[in-house]
Design an enzyme around this catalytic site. Structure first.
Site, mmCIF file in Angstrom:
data_model
loop_
_atom_site.group_PDB
_atom_site.id
_atom_site.type_symbol
_atom_site.label_atom_id
_atom_site.label_comp_id
_atom_site.label_asym_id
_atom_site.label_seq_id
_atom_site.Cartn_x
_atom_site.Cartn_y
_atom_site.Cartn_z
ATOM 1 N N ASP A 122 72.837 37.424 -3.485
ATOM 2 C CA ASP A 122 72.383 38.217 -2.336
ATOM 3 C C ASP A 122 71.506 37.372 -1.420
ATOM 4 O O ASP A 122 70.350 37.096 -1.725
ATOM 5 C CB ASP A 122 71.610 39.447 -2.860
ATOM 6 C CG ASP A 122 71.123 40.358 -1.727
ATOM 7 O OD1 ASP A 122 71.176 39.947 -0.549
ATOM 8 O OD2 ASP A 122 70.673 41.480 -2.036
ATOM 9 N N LYS A 136 58.695 45.716 3.034
ATOM 10 C CA LYS A 136 59.167 45.742 1.651
ATOM 11 C C LYS A 136 58.477 44.671 0.798
ATOM 12 O O LYS A 136 58.280 44.838 -0.400
ATOM 13 C CB LYS A 136 60.681 45.519 1.641
ATOM 14 C CG LYS A 136 61.343 45.658 0.286
ATOM 15 C CD LYS A 136 62.851 45.568 0.443
ATOM 16 C CE LYS A 136 63.587 45.674 -0.856
ATOM 17 N NZ LYS A 136 65.053 45.645 -0.628
ATOM 18 N N GLU A 170 69.645 46.847 -6.704
ATOM 19 C CA GLU A 170 70.583 46.448 -5.658
ATOM 20 C C GLU A 170 71.840 45.764 -6.218
ATOM 21 O O GLU A 170 72.955 46.118 -5.816
ATOM 22 C CB GLU A 170 69.875 45.545 -4.636
ATOM 23 C CG GLU A 170 68.916 46.338 -3.757
ATOM 24 C CD GLU A 170 67.862 45.497 -3.049
ATOM 25 O OE1 GLU A 170 67.980 44.256 -3.054
ATOM 26 O OE2 GLU A 170 66.917 46.090 -2.503
HETATM 27 P P1 ADP Z 1 68.159 42.184 4.131
HETATM 28 O O1 ADP Z 1 68.885 42.463 2.859
HETATM 29 O O2 ADP Z 1 67.088 41.142 3.988
HETATM 30 O O3 ADP Z 1 67.636 43.427 4.783
HETATM 31 P P2 ADP Z 1 70.693 41.618 5.536
HETATM 32 O O4 ADP Z 1 71.555 41.628 4.352
HETATM 33 O O5 ADP Z 1 70.876 42.710 6.527
HETATM 34 O O6 ADP Z 1 69.145 41.473 5.186
HETATM 35 O O7 ADP Z 1 70.909 40.212 6.263
HETATM 36 C C1 ADP Z 1 70.371 39.879 7.494
HETATM 37 C C2 ADP Z 1 70.701 38.425 7.803
HETATM 38 O O8 ADP Z 1 72.130 38.247 7.870
HETATM 39 C C3 ADP Z 1 70.139 37.920 9.125
HETATM 40 O O9 ADP Z 1 69.496 36.678 8.922
HETATM 41 C C4 ADP Z 1 71.394 37.706 9.980
HETATM 42 O O10 ADP Z 1 71.243 36.643 10.907
HETATM 43 C C5 ADP Z 1 72.424 37.369 8.941
HETATM 44 N N1 ADP Z 1 73.803 37.584 9.407
HETATM 45 C C6 ADP Z 1 74.374 38.749 9.789
HETATM 46 N N2 ADP Z 1 75.641 38.547 10.200
HETATM 47 C C7 ADP Z 1 75.872 37.214 10.064
HETATM 48 C C8 ADP Z 1 77.011 36.355 10.329
HETATM 49 N N3 ADP Z 1 78.137 36.829 10.833
HETATM 50 N N4 ADP Z 1 76.876 35.036 10.081
HETATM 51 C C9 ADP Z 1 75.722 34.532 9.598
HETATM 52 N N5 ADP Z 1 74.629 35.274 9.318
HETATM 53 C C10 ADP Z 1 74.707 36.596 9.566
HETATM 54 MG MG MG Z 2 69.616 43.484 1.265
#
Ligand code: ADP
Ligand code: MG
Length: 616
Positions: free
Chosen positions: A212, A88, A188
């Site tokens: 975000d 992305k 988003e």
């Molecule tokens: P993106 O929008 O970049 O695709 P996400 O919103 O899916 O990413 O976020 C992924 C991140 O969230 C990762 O760094 C993951 O370690 C973190 N994450 C997911 N669950 C938890 C949690 N319970 N506590 C802390 N960090 C978390």
């Molecule tokens: Mg995201």
């Protein structure tokens, strides 16, 4: 102007009337697909029934076969060169845009002409970010088709609020390539606000801050919503700040505590990374974390983590302040704060955001699903299922111009709200070019020959300049009555010319619907042709500059260097005459790799000569 959303609903596309429109969050780290089930937005789990998240990772085998998601993620360690993540970040980007961050990627990004769009080399094949994103979208499409037991073909896809035209168009193209008719690209933060139903209070305007924090990126967006219409007031953030950085501070901490500068640490790095992420998540719910790695006890308390992450959190708050300043608002003006992204689960983050805005935050929904859920709601609105929300006038087919090689360059994408004004800059491809023909087309195919020609005109009397120097701005203005004004202006000389046309004149709704179906059915073939034509265009530019280079810098090149360069140039010339884009790309890559240090030397020599000539 046609209210085209209604035509789509009448089922003139391949999809039957009852077909759902899906919502997709195409994320940097994770992607999801959601839809409205029994009146409620839900994200879809995979076959194993575990998670709604699909890691945005594409793994290639030697034959070009692909795996997407969890299994691809496992290959990240063992086969980094052919396992592609974070694509992305490259969407709609030229090499120039990503020059400073290339070392961040484990795979090979191709750097030829700096203005041209980024490509990724995997074995001997070359992929655009569009093609790679399409692989992720195909996986999501398959996931929901299994869930619904029927074919889906329409989608809403989300993008960051700061995505520019090129990045949005690339996202649309990826959808098309995956067999999806992308009805709308939604921001988003807007999707996240929709998921929380913030648009429902119709009487009062609302101001929303969407925070975000994902895996590798941080975005803060300030939105206003008035009469159901969202407007982005400001955005800010850091494209290299996310959950990964919180993992890294834990790794650094453990390194200091247990390994000092011991080399075994680097070898354990990947294992430690997994442990660090585990600790980070655990700490959110418990006072301390304990684990063992190859006989070493790992420990982390929540107080320690708080101290370690303080600076990272502070950086996000600084961006929040900047976003407020840019929107000319103060903290008191914000009515809602929405948390998005897996990393906002961390109490250290949540508390800091709450304290900063001095207000409760929206965090009831799953933060890594909330964008996809909002996309599904937007899809449902477009499907006409939410009766109290009005569809605005939109343009039913994309409008654009012909560029080199007969390619369609879309300027106003279909489904854009009218009135709309979009401008884009072009340049000439021939030295001393005086006239430029601007041919305007309507349609969704990649080659203009398959689209509908609306008209053409010639911008005359451009003062003679070398190719690439003139700055020609083409502006499309589509007004509420459906009249399109196309204006071309050479910005250095102010020469300009414009025409008017009426895109919906002389075309029936059936014909429009057929053009849409054709574009999706031919997407793969079209993309192949586009890939070949683009590679040829780039190759021709490179050949042109290579000839110039050999001519101008002959004196600083050795005989061997000259002969080698000429050989590579000849190989590229032969490849360019052929039909295989990968072959052309490979020849370009090889020529570039060989000549890059020579070009450096030539530049140093030129600068040196200039310095010598300088009076002191
Ligand atoms: P993106 O929008 O970049 O695709 P996400 O919103 O899916 O990413 O976020 C992924 C991140 O969230 C990762 O760094 C993951 O370690 C973190 N994450 C997911 N669950 C938890 C949690 N319970 N506590 C802390 N960090 C978390
Ligand atoms: Mg995201």
């Amino acid at each position: 102007m046609a209210k085209f959303a209604i035509n789509l609903k009448e089922g003139k596309l391949q999809a039957p009337k009852s077909d759902v429109i899906i919502g997709i969050d195409l994320g940097t780290t994770n992607s999801l697909v959601a839809y409205i089930k029994d009146g409620e937005a839900v994200a879809v789990k995979g076959k194993n029934g575990k998670s709604t998240l699909v890691p945005s990772i594409v793994h290639f085998d030697e034959n070009g076969g692909t795996i997407v998601g969890d299994i691809a993620r496992e290959k990240l360690l063992s086969e980094p060169e052919n396992t592609i993540y974070s694509v992305k970040r490259l969407m709609g980007k030229s090499y120039k845009d990503v020059q400073n961050v290339e070392q961040y990627f484990g795979y090979k990004i191709i750097d030829e002409d700096t203005e041209s769009l980024v490509k990724i080399r995997v074995f001997d094949r070359f992929y655009t970010p569009i093609e790679l994103s399409a692989e992720i979208l195909k996986e999501l499409k398959e996931r929901i088709e299994i869930e619904l037991d029927s074919v889906v073909s329409k989608a809403v896809i989300t993008v960051p609020a700061y995505f520019n035209d090129a990045q949005r168009q690339a996202t649309r193209d990826a959808g098309k390539l995956a067999g999806l008719d992308v009805l709308r690209i939604v921001n988003e933060p807007t999707a996240a606000s929709l998921a929380y139903g913030i648009n429902l209070d119709k009487n009062n305007g609302q101001t929303i801050a969407v925070y975000d924090l994902g895996g590798g990126t941080f975005d803060i967006s300030i939105l206003s919503i008035q009469d159901g219409i969202f407007e982005v007031l400001s955005t800010n953030g850091d494209t290299f700040l996310g959950g990964d950085d919180f993992d890294r501070v834990i790794i650094d901490f453990w390194q200091n505590a247990y390994f000092q500068n011991n080399d075994t640490f680097t070898q354990k790095n990947q294992k430690l990374r997994i442990k660090a992420e585990e600790a980070k998540k655990h700490i959110g719910k418990h006072e301390s974390y304990e684990s063992e790695l190859d006989g070493i006890q790992l420990q982390l308390t929540s107080t320690q983590f708080q101290a370690l992450s303080k600076e990272l959190v502070a950086r996000t708050l600084k961006s929040c302040q900047q976003a407020l300043t840019d929107a000319k608002l103060s903290i008191q003006d914000i009515d809602h704060i929405v948390l998005v992204g897996g990393s906002t689960r961390m109490p250290v983050v949540k508390d800091a955001v709450r304290d900063f805005f001095q207000k409760e935050v929206h965090d009831k929904l799953n933060p890594d699903e909330v964008v996809a859920l909002g996309a599904a709601i937007q899809a449902d609105i477009l499907a006409g299922n939410q009766k109290d929300i009005l569809l605005l006038d939109i343009t039913p087919l994309s409008l654009g111009i012909e560029t080199v090689g007969g390619l369609m360059d879309t300027i106003i994408p279909r489904n854009s709200k009218v009135p709309i004004r979009v401008g884009r800059q072009y340049t000439t491809s021939v030295d001393g070019q005086k006239n430029l023909k601007i041919a305007v087309y309507q349609g969704e195919r990649d080659l203009v020959e398959h689209n509908r020609k609306l008209g053409e005109f010639i911008l005359r009397d451009i003062p003679p300049m070398p190719a690439g120097i003139p700055k020609i701005e083409i502006q499309f203005l589509l007004n509420a009555d459906g009249i399109l004004t196309v204006r071309a202006k050479e910005l250095r000389s102010n020469v300009s010319q414009s025409v008017e046309m009426r895109p919906t004149y002389g075309i029936t709704e059936e014909e429009m619907a057929k053009m849409l179906i054709d574009s999706i059915q031919n997407a793969e073939g079209d993309m192949k042709v586009r890939g070949l034509l683009e590679a040829r265009n780039e190759a021709n530019n490179i050949l042109h500059s290579a000839d110039k280079f050999l001519e101008q810098h002959a004196s600083i090149l050795s005989e061997v260097e000259k002969i080698n360069t000429q050989k590579l140039v000849e190989a590229l010339r032969i490849a360019t005459a052929g039909e295989d884009k990968d072959y052309i790309n490979k020849a370009m890559d090889e020529l570039n790799t060989y000549t890059a240090p020579l070009a450096h030397r030539a530049m140093d020599a030129t600068i040196g000569a200039a310095m010598r000539g300088k009076k002191v």
